[in-house]
Design an enzyme around this catalytic site. Structure first.
Site, PDB file in Angstrom:
ATOM      1  N   SER A   1     -13.713   0.650   2.321  1.00  0.00           N
ATOM      2  CA  SER A   1     -13.140   1.633   3.240  1.00  0.00           C
ATOM      3  C   SER A   1     -11.997   2.367   2.559  1.00  0.00           C
ATOM      4  CB  SER A   1     -12.624   0.900   4.487  1.00  0.00           C
ATOM      5  OG  SER A   1     -11.966   1.795   5.356  1.00  0.00           O
TER       6      SER A   1
ATOM      7  N   CYS B   1       0.005   2.181  10.564  1.00  0.00           N
ATOM      8  CA  CYS B   1      -0.501   0.948   9.941  1.00  0.00           C
ATOM      9  C   CYS B   1       0.632   0.081   9.416  1.00  0.00           C
ATOM     10  CB  CYS B   1      -1.447   1.304   8.797  1.00  0.00           C
ATOM     11  SG  CYS B   1      -2.104  -0.141   7.935  1.00  0.00           S
TER      12      CYS B   1
ATOM     13  N   CYS C   1       0.855  -1.190   0.000  1.00  0.00           N
ATOM     14  CA  CYS C   1       0.000   0.000   0.000  1.00  0.00           C
ATOM     15  C   CYS C   1       0.884   1.231   0.000  1.00  0.00           C
ATOM     16  CB  CYS C   1      -0.891  -0.002   1.248  1.00  0.00           C
ATOM     17  SG  CYS C   1      -2.010   1.425   1.351  1.00  0.00           S
TER      18      CYS C   1
HETATM   19  N1  SAH Z   1      -6.859   1.742   2.978  1.00  0.00           N
HETATM   20  C1  SAH Z   1      -8.194   1.607   3.468  1.00  0.00           C
HETATM   21  C2  SAH Z   1      -8.464   0.220   3.911  1.00  0.00           C
HETATM   22  C3  SAH Z   1      -7.770  -0.170   5.203  1.00  0.00           C
HETATM   23  S1  SAH Z   1      -9.056  -0.465   6.297  1.00  0.00           S
HETATM   24  C4  SAH Z   1      -8.466   2.658   4.522  1.00  0.00           C
HETATM   25  O1  SAH Z   1      -7.540   3.369   4.865  1.00  0.00           O
HETATM   26  O2  SAH Z   1      -9.605   2.816   4.932  1.00  0.00           O
HETATM   27  C5  SAH Z   1      -8.315  -0.789   7.748  1.00  0.00           C
HETATM   28  C6  SAH Z   1      -8.679   0.201   8.846  1.00  0.00           C
HETATM   29  O3  SAH Z   1      -7.840  -0.070   9.947  1.00  0.00           O
HETATM   30  C7  SAH Z   1      -8.404   1.639   8.437  1.00  0.00           C
HETATM   31  O4  SAH Z   1      -9.321   2.495   9.033  1.00  0.00           O
HETATM   32  C8  SAH Z   1      -7.038   1.824   9.024  1.00  0.00           C
HETATM   33  O5  SAH Z   1      -6.700   3.168   9.183  1.00  0.00           O
HETATM   34  C9  SAH Z   1      -7.166   1.110  10.329  1.00  0.00           C
HETATM   35  N2  SAH Z   1      -5.892   0.762  10.938  1.00  0.00           N
HETATM   36  C10 SAH Z   1      -4.676   0.780  10.383  1.00  0.00           C
HETATM   37  N3  SAH Z   1      -3.742   0.396  11.268  1.00  0.00           N
HETATM   38  C11 SAH Z   1      -4.383   0.114  12.416  1.00  0.00           C
HETATM   39  C12 SAH Z   1      -3.972  -0.377  13.674  1.00  0.00           C
HETATM   40  N4  SAH Z   1      -2.703  -0.667  13.925  1.00  0.00           N
HETATM   41  N5  SAH Z   1      -4.909  -0.562  14.615  1.00  0.00           N
HETATM   42  C13 SAH Z   1      -6.213  -0.332  14.350  1.00  0.00           C
HETATM   43  N6  SAH Z   1      -6.661   0.101  13.173  1.00  0.00           N
HETATM   44  C14 SAH Z   1      -5.759   0.331  12.213  1.00  0.00           C
END
Ligand code: SAH
Length: 336
Positions: free
Chosen positions: A188, A116, A109
């Site tokens: 999402s 993330c 990504c």
């Molecule tokens: N790229 C898309 C799809 C990922 S969805 C988006 O950004 O929406 C996954 C979700 O989990 C997103 O809201 C992301 O920001 C969140 N996320 C990422 N890392 C995380 C973490 N370590 N703990 C909890 N949520 C997290």
């Protein structure tokens, strides 16, 4: 050569018309694939042999492979090996109402969200449509279940692979495809504004979730680089436009990180931004990763109560998969 599972019903109809065949053959092929789950073209017995040969010349039905399954309480994480040697993951969750599957949309990504794990592998490529469809088919086959809900929240930014993701949605949503109700599909995004606009005009009835995670640009710039391209007010305008065109409530995702975005001020600021919009906030307990900088907030309930007091619908995301690194933001195939 294209994979047959890359094609929407309308693409397949166009194909049959282009080879001077009747377009209803497309429905017959869809039925073999998605109702009978028959993946050998030779076994499509209601098509004449000649036509089956032609289909075999023009398409393959190659499958990605389940390489590893890890199991936790009510959750399983699948590692898939793609045909070119790349890896992706999907997570199956068992709820009271049935099964939901979180699928990946890209290898790696590029969005670079600081918190993330999935983004630590830079994007290698888009997933093809068939690679998304097959995540569902293979898991249903291996578990002998039907999946009730699909969330496109695994590795990747779906709106950075927009065309393939929309084709995927159209295939799984079609009554002659996997027949998953649009309301049972959620996409999402981290907020790619032009794609939110395109999506608004599609009239798909699919759920939209926005990863907001911060109530002001100063903070969002620090944790989500995409905010420097499309800032909060641009994203909110796009969501308002979506809400005007679609009568579907939007989910605002907000990951709760200790001392980063979990203050009372943040909650009030967030409430102010969202006031009057047909949205609900889904607070995501931060899943700690190898990135030691961020810790889980201990103020999730306080934060939630402020939002509720301000009249904003708020829920806390149920947790799955922490112990198998299968939770939000933890997907990153260790194989690569
Ligand atoms: N790229 C898309 C799809 C990922 S969805 C988006 O950004 O929406 C996954 C979700 O989990 C997103 O809201 C992301 O920001 C969140 N996320 C990422 N890392 C995380 C973490 N370590 N703990 C909890 N949520 C997290």
């Amino acid at each position: 050569m294209k994979n047959l599972l890359d094609l929407k019903l309308s693409d397949l109809e166009d194909y049959f018309i282009s080879i001077n065949e009747k377009k209803f053959k497309a429905s017959q092929v869809f039925e073999w694939l998605y109702v009978h789950r028959e993946f050998k073209i030779d076994n499509f017995t209601n098509l004449k042999k000649e036509l089956r040969e032609k289909l075999k010349q023009d398409f393959n039905i190659d499958f990605i492979k389940i390489k590893k399954v890890e199991e936790g309480v009510d959750v399983k994480k699948y590692l898939f090996l793609l045909l070119d040697g790349n890896y992706i993951e999907a997570v199956l969750m068992h709820h009271d109402y049935g099964y939901s599957l979180c699928i990946s949309s890209e290898v790696g990504c590029n969005m670079g969200c600081k918190f993330c794990e999935s983004g630590r592998l830079k994007k290698v490529r888009n997933l093809d449509t068939y690679e998304m469809v097959e995540q569902i088919i293979l898991i249903e086959e291996s578990e002998k279940i039907r999946i009730d809900r699909v969330v496109i929240m695994g590795i990747g930014e779906p709106f950075d692979n927009y065309d393939n993701v929309i084709d995927f949605i159209k295939i799984i949503n079609h009554p002659k495809g996997l027949a998953l109700g649009a309301r049972h599909i959620t996409v999402s995004t981290c907020g790619i504004v032009p794609k939110i606009k395109e999506f608004s005009n599609l009239d798909l009835q699919v759920n939209l979730a926005l990863s907001l995670h911060a109530p002001n640009d100063e903070l969002r710039n620090k944790i989500m680089p995409i905010n420097k391209v499309y800032n909060i007010s641009q994203v909110i305008v796009a969501i308002k436009d979506y809400l005007k065109k679609n009568n579907r409530r939007v989910t605002i995702e907000y990951v709760m990180i200790n001392m980063v975005n979990d203050s009372d001020e943040c909650a009030y600021e967030l409430a102010k931004i969202l006031k009057g919009m047909n949205v609900y906030v889904n607070l995501i307990p931060y899943n700690e990763t190898n990135n030691m900088e961020f810790k889980r907030s201990k103020r999730i309930n306080e934060f939630k109560n402020i939002l509720l007091k301000c009249g904003i619908n708020t829920t806390v995301r149920k947790e799955f998969g922490g112990n198998i690194s299968g939770a939000c933001g933890q997907l990153r195939s260790k194989e690569v």
